[in-house]
Design an enzyme around this catalytic site. Structure first.
Site, PDB file in Angstrom:
ATOM      1  N   THR A   1     -19.394 -79.945 -41.991  1.00  0.00           N
ATOM      2  CA  THR A   1     -20.091 -78.798 -41.398  1.00  0.00           C
ATOM      3  C   THR A   1     -21.338 -79.244 -40.654  1.00  0.00           C
ATOM      4  O   THR A   1     -21.599 -78.806 -39.523  1.00  0.00           O
ATOM      5  CB  THR A   1     -20.484 -77.801 -42.501  1.00  0.00           C
ATOM      6  OG1 THR A   1     -19.324 -77.407 -43.223  1.00  0.00           O
ATOM      7  CG2 THR A   1     -21.152 -76.577 -41.906  1.00  0.00           C
ATOM      8  N   THR A   2     -22.127 -80.128 -41.275  1.00  0.00           N
ATOM      9  CA  THR A   2     -23.362 -80.596 -40.661  1.00  0.00           C
ATOM     10  C   THR A   2     -23.083 -81.393 -39.405  1.00  0.00           C
ATOM     11  O   THR A   2     -23.919 -81.484 -38.509  1.00  0.00           O
ATOM     12  CB  THR A   2     -24.166 -81.440 -41.671  1.00  0.00           C
ATOM     13  OG1 THR A   2     -24.252 -80.726 -42.903  1.00  0.00           O
ATOM     14  CG2 THR A   2     -25.563 -81.732 -41.169  1.00  0.00           C
TER      15      THR A   2
ATOM     16  N   TYR B   1     -12.080 -68.012 -41.819  1.00  0.00           N
ATOM     17  CA  TYR B   1     -11.632 -66.856 -41.038  1.00  0.00           C
ATOM     18  C   TYR B   1     -10.354 -66.239 -41.567  1.00  0.00           C
ATOM     19  O   TYR B   1     -10.258 -65.010 -41.699  1.00  0.00           O
ATOM     20  CB  TYR B   1     -11.453 -67.199 -39.543  1.00  0.00           C
ATOM     21  CG  TYR B   1     -11.158 -65.971 -38.707  1.00  0.00           C
ATOM     22  CD1 TYR B   1     -12.176 -65.087 -38.369  1.00  0.00           C
ATOM     23  CD2 TYR B   1      -9.867 -65.678 -38.288  1.00  0.00           C
ATOM     24  CE1 TYR B   1     -11.909 -63.939 -37.629  1.00  0.00           C
ATOM     25  CE2 TYR B   1      -9.584 -64.540 -37.551  1.00  0.00           C
ATOM     26  CZ  TYR B   1     -10.618 -63.666 -37.223  1.00  0.00           C
ATOM     27  OH  TYR B   1     -10.348 -62.534 -36.509  1.00  0.00           O
TER      28      TYR B   1
ATOM     29  N   TYR C   1     -13.680 -78.585 -50.792  1.00  0.00           N
ATOM     30  CA  TYR C   1     -15.012 -78.141 -50.354  1.00  0.00           C
ATOM     31  C   TYR C   1     -15.048 -76.627 -50.419  1.00  0.00           C
ATOM     32  O   TYR C   1     -14.392 -75.941 -49.641  1.00  0.00           O
ATOM     33  CB  TYR C   1     -15.289 -78.653 -48.944  1.00  0.00           C
ATOM     34  CG  TYR C   1     -16.626 -78.279 -48.355  1.00  0.00           C
ATOM     35  CD1 TYR C   1     -17.670 -77.765 -49.115  1.00  0.00           C
ATOM     36  CD2 TYR C   1     -16.853 -78.465 -46.987  1.00  0.00           C
ATOM     37  CE1 TYR C   1     -18.885 -77.429 -48.545  1.00  0.00           C
ATOM     38  CE2 TYR C   1     -18.067 -78.150 -46.405  1.00  0.00           C
ATOM     39  CZ  TYR C   1     -19.084 -77.632 -47.182  1.00  0.00           C
ATOM     40  OH  TYR C   1     -20.292 -77.296 -46.605  1.00  0.00           O
TER      41      TYR C   1
ATOM     42  N   ARG D   1     -19.774 -69.899 -45.689  1.00  0.00           N
ATOM     43  CA  ARG D   1     -19.328 -70.303 -44.363  1.00  0.00           C
ATOM     44  C   ARG D   1     -17.892 -69.888 -44.084  1.00  0.00           C
ATOM     45  O   ARG D   1     -17.516 -69.694 -42.932  1.00  0.00           O
ATOM     46  CB  ARG D   1     -19.428 -71.831 -44.193  1.00  0.00           C
ATOM     47  CG  ARG D   1     -20.810 -72.430 -44.332  1.00  0.00           C
ATOM     48  CD  ARG D   1     -21.767 -72.028 -43.226  1.00  0.00           C
ATOM     49  NE  ARG D   1     -21.472 -72.575 -41.941  1.00  0.00           N
ATOM     50  CZ  ARG D   1     -22.289 -73.384 -41.243  1.00  0.00           C
ATOM     51  NH1 ARG D   1     -23.431 -73.780 -41.762  1.00  0.00           N
ATOM     52  NH2 ARG D   1     -21.967 -73.776 -40.033  1.00  0.00           N
TER      53      ARG D   1
ATOM     54  N   LYS E   1     -16.663 -80.590 -53.721  1.00  0.00           N
ATOM     55  CA  LYS E   1     -18.035 -80.334 -53.266  1.00  0.00           C
ATOM     56  C   LYS E   1     -18.274 -78.856 -53.491  1.00  0.00           C
ATOM     57  O   LYS E   1     -17.652 -78.016 -52.843  1.00  0.00           O
ATOM     58  CB  LYS E   1     -18.197 -80.705 -51.790  1.00  0.00           C
ATOM     59  CG  LYS E   1     -19.582 -80.350 -51.240  1.00  0.00           C
ATOM     60  CD  LYS E   1     -19.685 -80.607 -49.742  1.00  0.00           C
ATOM     61  CE  LYS E   1     -21.039 -80.168 -49.213  1.00  0.00           C
ATOM     62  NZ  LYS E   1     -21.161 -80.342 -47.731  1.00  0.00           N
TER      63      LYS E   1
ATOM     64  N   ILE F   1     -23.487 -84.178 -51.870  1.00  0.00           N
ATOM     65  CA  ILE F   1     -23.157 -84.371 -50.459  1.00  0.00           C
ATOM     66  C   ILE F   1     -24.213 -83.573 -49.712  1.00  0.00           C
ATOM     67  O   ILE F   1     -24.218 -82.344 -49.737  1.00  0.00           O
ATOM     68  CB  ILE F   1     -21.725 -83.932 -50.147  1.00  0.00           C
ATOM     69  CG1 ILE F   1     -20.744 -84.852 -50.892  1.00  0.00           C
ATOM     70  CG2 ILE F   1     -21.456 -83.969 -48.646  1.00  0.00           C
ATOM     71  CD1 ILE F   1     -19.285 -84.488 -50.739  1.00  0.00           C
TER      72      ILE F   1
END
Length: 297
Positions: free
Chosen positions: A46-47, A109, A135, A140, A164, A206
């Site tokens: 994501t980052t 989504y 994850y 998000r 994560k 993380i």
């Protein structure tokens, strides 16, 4: 054996002014992280703005990270997608590139059911020999991986070995430890919960914070693992104002701003991400100064 223990950096993807990936700078960032004792490089998460990388760029970033890291620390490739087929293809490419593991986010989504999540992750797991880190980040993706679902995947898929956890729900995280008998490796997905998750048996974090403070983030985990609980807690609490500032807007807007203020020149974000607003920029700048980070820009 855990994929890694300690602090893994969810590394940003540096960009040129025209929006193209800056691979030279990515190499510099990887070297900076390793020099300051980061325990793992997590690329295209994501980052790393994975959602706006093309599939070709995504794979190229993974290949570059593996080659440049050259075995100094593990490289974990973010290969998740809201399309199961795409996630399979990215995971296969990560394995070909030599990544040490795949980090696979819940489909975003689509809002899959828990059975949909089970089928999604099982289908991916069957196509790769890579260890898989689930994850879970409902904020998000819109979907939570329930502890029962995590336990089912862990018990039924030999290469689903870790998670994560970024739900911020410490009870849920404790339930995952309980339902997997403490055998599943759990990494904090939020920098403000490193010590609490370590206290339950976590393997590390993380981290977004590691982009700007790799040594300190590593030290939070290392001190805890070595029994210096007071020292670990002290560092966690000291970092809290900076952690809050790094999430004053949606990640990775603030962390890229912080790195640019440090003179790292990681460049702009890709739309629809936009630059940090002036009020939050000043809050971030002050939090960095208070933490002892030198501002160069």
């Amino acid at each position: 054996m855990a994929i890694f223990e300690g602090a893994g950096v969810a590394i940003v993807t540096p960009m040129h002014a025209d929006g193209k990936v800056n691979f030279e700078k990515l190499g510099e960032l990887i070297d900076f992280q390793i020099a300051h004792h980061t325990d793992s490089i997590i690329i295209t998460g994501t980052t790393g703005e994975s959602s706006t990388l093309s599939e070709e760029e995504h794979v190229e970033c993974i290949r570059f990270a593996v080659q440049h890291t050259a075995g100094r620390v593990p490289v974990i490739a973010g290969t998740g997608s809201n399309c199961t087929k795409t996630a399979i293809e990215l995971t296969k490419e990560a394995q070909k590139a030599g990544a040490d593991a795949a980090l696979i986010v819940t489909p975003y989504y689509n809002k899959a059911t828990q059975m949909g999540l089970v089928t999604h992750f099982k289908t991916i797991a069957k196509t790769t020999d890579l260890p898989i880190i689930l994850y879970s980040v409902k904020s998000r993706t819109g979907v939570n991986i329930e502890p029962q679902t995590v336990a089912m995947l862990f018990n039924e898929c030999d290469n689903i070995v870790a998670i994560k956890e970024a739900s911020s729900d410490i009870v849920q995280i404790a339930d995952i430890f309980q339902m997997t008998q403490g055998d599943m490796d759990v990494y904090a997905g939020n920098d403000d919960q490193i010590v609490p998750i370590l206290s339950l048996g976590g393997k590390g974090v993380i981290s977004v914070l590691s982009n700007v403070c790799p040594q300190e983030t590593h030290d939070i985990v290392e001190k805890f693992m070595k029994g210096d609980l007071a020292g670990s807690r002290e560092l966690q609490l000291k970092a809290m104002p900076l952690i809050h500032a790094l999430f004053c807007e949606v990640n990775p807007i603030p962390v890229k701003a912080a790195m640019n203020m440090m003179g790292m020149n990681v460049g702009p974000l890709r739309l629809p991400m936009t630059e940090i607003n002036i009020v939050n920029r000043e809050k971030l700048r002050q939090a960095m100064i208070d933490f002892g980070i030198e501002i160069k820009a």
